[in-house]
Design an enzyme around this catalytic site. Structure first.
Site, short mmCIF file in Angstrom:
data_model
loop_
_atom_site.label_atom_id
_atom_site.label_comp_id
_atom_site.label_asym_id
_atom_site.label_seq_id
_atom_site.Cartn_x
_atom_site.Cartn_y
_atom_site.Cartn_z
CB SER A 46 -3.35 6.02 -0.18
OG SER A 46 -4.23 6.72 -1.03
CE LYS A 87 -2.72 10.40 -1.32
NZ LYS A 87 -2.68 8.98 -1.33
#
Length: 179
Positions: A46, A87
């Site tokens: 990700s 993230k």
């Protein structure tokens, strides 16, 4: 004989000093890494292209004790289900985040970044962030479970563990993580 005894004692002193210097340097490095760096192994794709699965990074777990995350910081947070993720901070407290036509908007201004987002998720409608809430996205928007999805949603400051600041493995990619 005095000359050789002096030379031998000087050599012993120099070697002893060198050993002490190395021990002090190793102790300082251990202290620095223990208190300002927690090793995290990246799991998943990700955060590509910045981070790859299997990369080992250091996280500063104290930086947000004295401040707050900035937009574009790469952070580690704990999800409601107990898993930890890495993230990028996109939205800050008080911001409104929306994804439309493949573009991420923060306070109705397009986010200055390359790439498009094909799935808007919760951000299809404007997401207004409350006090202490952050909107996070993975850099690989097409393969990231992030704030667009209900199982992650907006992340609170209490869920944020720290800031990723250094990649230590693989050695070929060793270096600072820039926001």
């Amino acid at each position: 004989m005095d000359f050789y005894e002096n030379e031998e004692s000087n050599l012993i002193r120099r070697v002893s000093g060198w050993v002490v210097d190395i021990a002090v340097a190793l102790a300082f490095a251990w202290f620095f890494l223990t208190f300002f760096g927690t090793q995290i192994v990246v799991n998943g794709q990700s955060m590509q292209p910045l981070l790859n699965s299997g990369d080992v990074v250091l996280m500063n777990r104290f930086v947000y004790d004295f401040g707050t995350p900035d937009r574009m910081d790469v952070i580690v947070f704990q999800r409601e289900d107990g898993k930890t993720n890495i993230k990028r901070v996109i939205g800050l407290p008080g911001d409104v985040v929306r994804i439309a036509d493949g573009t991420v908007y923060v306070n109705e201004e397009p986010l200055a970044e390359a790439g498009t987002v094909s799935l808007a998720g919760l951000a299809e409608r404007p997401v207004e962030l409350g006090a202490g809430e952050y909107f996070l996205l993975g850099d690989n928007r097409e393969s990231s479970e992030d704030s667009r999805f209900a199982n992650v949603g907006n992340v609170t400051k209490n869920q944020i563990i720290g800031k990723v600041w250094l990649r230590i493995s693989p050695l070929i990619d060793f270096g600072l993580i820039r926001s």
